[in-house]
Write a protein that holds these residues in place. Structure first.
Motif, PDB file in Angstrom:
ATOM      1  N   VAL A 117     -14.070  -5.923  20.258  1.00 56.03           N
ATOM      2  CA  VAL A 117     -14.304  -6.552  21.556  1.00 56.03           C
ATOM      3  C   VAL A 117     -13.230  -7.582  21.899  1.00 56.03           C
ATOM      4  N   THR A 118     -12.321  -7.841  20.976  1.00 60.82           N
ATOM      5  CA  THR A 118     -11.245  -8.795  21.273  1.00 60.82           C
ATOM      6  C   THR A 118     -10.179  -8.134  22.133  1.00 60.82           C
ATOM      7  N   GLY A 159      -1.348 -13.113  17.352  1.00 62.54           N
ATOM      8  CA  GLY A 159      -2.194 -11.933  17.367  1.00 62.54           C
ATOM      9  C   GLY A 159      -3.553 -12.124  16.748  1.00 62.54           C
ATOM     10  N   LEU A 160      -4.119 -13.319  16.789  1.00 60.86           N
ATOM     11  CA  LEU A 160      -5.443 -13.565  16.225  1.00 60.86           C
ATOM     12  C   LEU A 160      -6.308 -14.226  17.278  1.00 60.86           C
ATOM     13  N   ASP A 161      -7.354 -13.538  17.685  1.00 60.67           N
ATOM     14  CA  ASP A 161      -8.335 -14.138  18.580  1.00 60.67           C
ATOM     15  C   ASP A 161      -9.712 -13.636  18.180  1.00 60.67           C
ATOM     16  N   TRP A 162     -10.728 -14.454  18.455  1.00 58.09           N
ATOM     17  CA  TRP A 162     -12.083 -14.093  18.058  1.00 58.09           C
ATOM     18  C   TRP A 162     -13.095 -14.852  18.903  1.00 58.09           C
ATOM     19  N   ARG A 164     -23.597 -17.862  25.887  1.00 57.81           N
ATOM     20  CA  ARG A 164     -22.305 -17.190  25.805  1.00 57.81           C
ATOM     21  C   ARG A 164     -21.513 -17.729  24.620  1.00 57.81           C
ATOM     22  N   PRO A 165     -20.713 -16.891  23.980  1.00 61.48           N
ATOM     23  CA  PRO A 165     -19.902 -17.365  22.858  1.00 61.48           C
ATOM     24  C   PRO A 165     -18.676 -18.132  23.345  1.00 61.48           C
ATOM     25  N   THR A 166     -17.971 -18.718  22.422  1.00 63.50           N
ATOM     26  CA  THR A 166     -16.698 -19.389  22.706  1.00 63.50           C
ATOM     27  C   THR A 166     -15.562 -18.516  22.196  1.00 63.50           C
ATOM     28  N   HIS A 167     -14.505 -18.437  22.987  1.00 65.10           N
ATOM     29  CA  HIS A 167     -13.365 -17.591  22.625  1.00 65.10           C
ATOM     30  C   HIS A 167     -12.237 -18.465  22.088  1.00 65.10           C
ATOM     31  N   TYR A 168     -11.702 -18.095  20.938  1.00 73.55           N
ATOM     32  CA  TYR A 168     -10.620 -18.844  20.296  1.00 73.55           C
ATOM     33  C   TYR A 168      -9.373 -17.973  20.216  1.00 73.55           C
ATOM     34  N   ASP A 169      -8.225 -18.569  20.531  1.00 71.12           N
ATOM     35  CA  ASP A 169      -6.936 -17.869  20.459  1.00 71.12           C
ATOM     36  C   ASP A 169      -5.974 -18.686  19.609  1.00 71.12           C
ATOM     37  N   LEU A 170      -5.504 -18.105  18.544  1.00 75.19           N
ATOM     38  CA  LEU A 170      -4.496 -18.762  17.721  1.00 75.19           C
ATOM     39  C   LEU A 170      -3.131 -18.450  18.330  1.00 75.19           C
ATOM     40  N   VAL A 171      -2.627 -19.400  19.103  1.00 73.99           N
ATOM     41  CA  VAL A 171      -1.386 -19.188  19.838  1.00 73.99           C
ATOM     42  C   VAL A 171      -0.162 -19.311  18.940  1.00 73.99           C
ATOM     43  N   HIS A 172      -0.210 -20.278  18.026  1.00 70.03           N
ATOM     44  CA  HIS A 172       0.948 -20.495  17.141  1.00 70.03           C
ATOM     45  C   HIS A 172       0.466 -21.109  15.840  1.00 70.03           C
ATOM     46  N   VAL A 214      -0.148 -26.099  14.331  1.00 74.52           N
ATOM     47  CA  VAL A 214      -1.079 -25.009  14.627  1.00 74.52           C
ATOM     48  C   VAL A 214      -1.647 -25.250  16.023  1.00 74.52           C
ATOM     49  N   LEU A 215      -1.513 -24.265  16.916  1.00 74.75           N
ATOM     50  CA  LEU A 215      -2.000 -24.375  18.288  1.00 74.75           C
ATOM     51  C   LEU A 215      -3.134 -23.383  18.509  1.00 74.75           C
ATOM     52  N   VAL A 216      -4.255 -23.885  19.005  1.00 72.49           N
ATOM     53  CA  VAL A 216      -5.422 -23.040  19.254  1.00 72.49           C
ATOM     54  C   VAL A 216      -5.931 -23.308  20.669  1.00 72.49           C
ATOM     55  N   VAL A 217      -6.184 -22.249  21.417  1.00 69.96           N
ATOM     56  CA  VAL A 217      -6.779 -22.356  22.744  1.00 69.96           C
ATOM     57  C   VAL A 217      -8.270 -22.053  22.627  1.00 69.96           C
ATOM     58  N   VAL A 218      -9.083 -22.937  23.179  1.00 68.82           N
ATOM     59  CA  VAL A 218     -10.538 -22.796  23.131  1.00 68.82           C
ATOM     60  C   VAL A 218     -11.041 -22.521  24.548  1.00 68.82           C
TER      61      VAL A 218
END
Length: 212
Positions: A84-85, A95-98, A113-121, A54-58
Motif C-alpha cells: 500500500v506504500t 526509498g523507505l516510506d510506511w 487514520r494512520p500517519t505516513h512517514y517518509d525517510l527522505v534522507h 536523518v530527514l523524515v517527513v511526517v
C-alpha cells in the motif's frame, strides 16, 4: 549550546518535518532539506562530517485508512510498509516510506487514520524495523497526554509552542512605541512609555508554557 556542553556536535541529527503535501516534496528538497544538510558545516565546522543527518517527513492528513475485523480500527502500533506504500522512486531519495497506526479511538466507532512517514534522507544505515519502532515510541512520549498521539511528540510540542507564540508574543515598533500582537498586528495597543525590548512576552505566556 550542545557543543558548549559536550565539546562536540551530536552523533545524529534527526529532523522531523510535518505539514508537507505531496506536491511540496521537490520544492522542500531544493530549499529546506538542503539547508538542513548544510547546517552542521556552518555550526560545527571541521566536526561536521561526524554529524549524521536523518530527514523524515511526517504526514498525518492522509486519505488512506486501514480496517480490522468487522470494519474496526487497525490494531494499535501496527505498521504497513509494503503493497500500500507509494512508488518511492518518483518521490524519495532513500526509498523507505510506511504507515503507522499509533492511536486508537477512545469512544464510539470512530475510525482513525494512520500517519505516513517518509525517510527522505539518511546518512546512517539502520534497519527499517528499528526506525519504525523509534517513531512509534516518540508518539508515546507526549507528556501532556497519558496515551499515544498521532505524531511524534517533538512534532506536537512544536505545534503547541508555535500556537502559544502566535497568541502571546508581542513586538514593539521602536519608532512609535506601539505594541503589536504577532498574530494580529492590526490590533495594536498603544503605550505611553517606550518599552526597552524589541520583542516582549505577554504576561500569560509563562503560564501557558506549563501546558506543554
Amino acid at each position: 549550546e550542545y557543543r558548549k556542553a559536550f565539546g562536540q556536535g551530536p552523533d545524529i541529527l534527526l529532523y522531523l518535518r510535518d505539514g508537507v503535501g505531496d506536491q511540496q516534496f521537490s520544492e522542500l528538497q531544493q530549499t529546506e532539506f538542503n539547508k538542513v544538510q548544510e547546517a552542521p558545516k556552518k555550526v560545527f565546522g571541521a566536526q561536521a562530517s561526524l554529524v549524521k543527518v536523518v530527514l523524515v517527513v511526517v504526514q498525518k492528513r492522509v486519505p488512506t485508512m486501514f480496517f480490522g475485523p468487522h470494519a474496526t480500527n487497525a490494531p494499535h502500533s501496527v505498521v504497513m510498509e509494503n503493497t500500500v506504500t507509494r512508488d518511492t522512486k518518483s518521490f524519495f531519495i532513500q526509498g523507505l516510506d510506511w504507515f503507522g497506526q499509533s492511536t486508537v479511538a477512545n469512544t464510539g466507532n470512530r475510525l482513525m487514520r494512520p500517519t505516513h512517514y517518509d525517510l527522505v534522507h539518511s546518512d546512517i544505515s539502520i534497519q527499517p524495523l528499528h526506525f519504525q519502532k523509534l517513531m512509534m515510541q516518540l508518539c508515546c512520549m507526549y507528556y501532556n497526554y497519558p496515551g499515544s498521539i498521532k505524531v511524534p511528540s517533538v512534532c506536537q510540542n512544536a505545534h503547541r509552542l508555535s500556537k502559544m507564540v502566535s497568541e502571546k508574543l508581542v513586538w514593539m515598533d521602536r519608532a512609535t512605541g506601539t505594541i503589536h500582537m504577532v498574530r494580529s498586528p492590526a490590533s495594536a495597543q498603544s503605550s505611553s512609555t517606550p518599552l526597552p525590548n524589541e520583542v516582549l512576552l505577554h504576561p500569560d505566556f509563562t503560564v501557558g508554557m506549563t501546558e506543554l
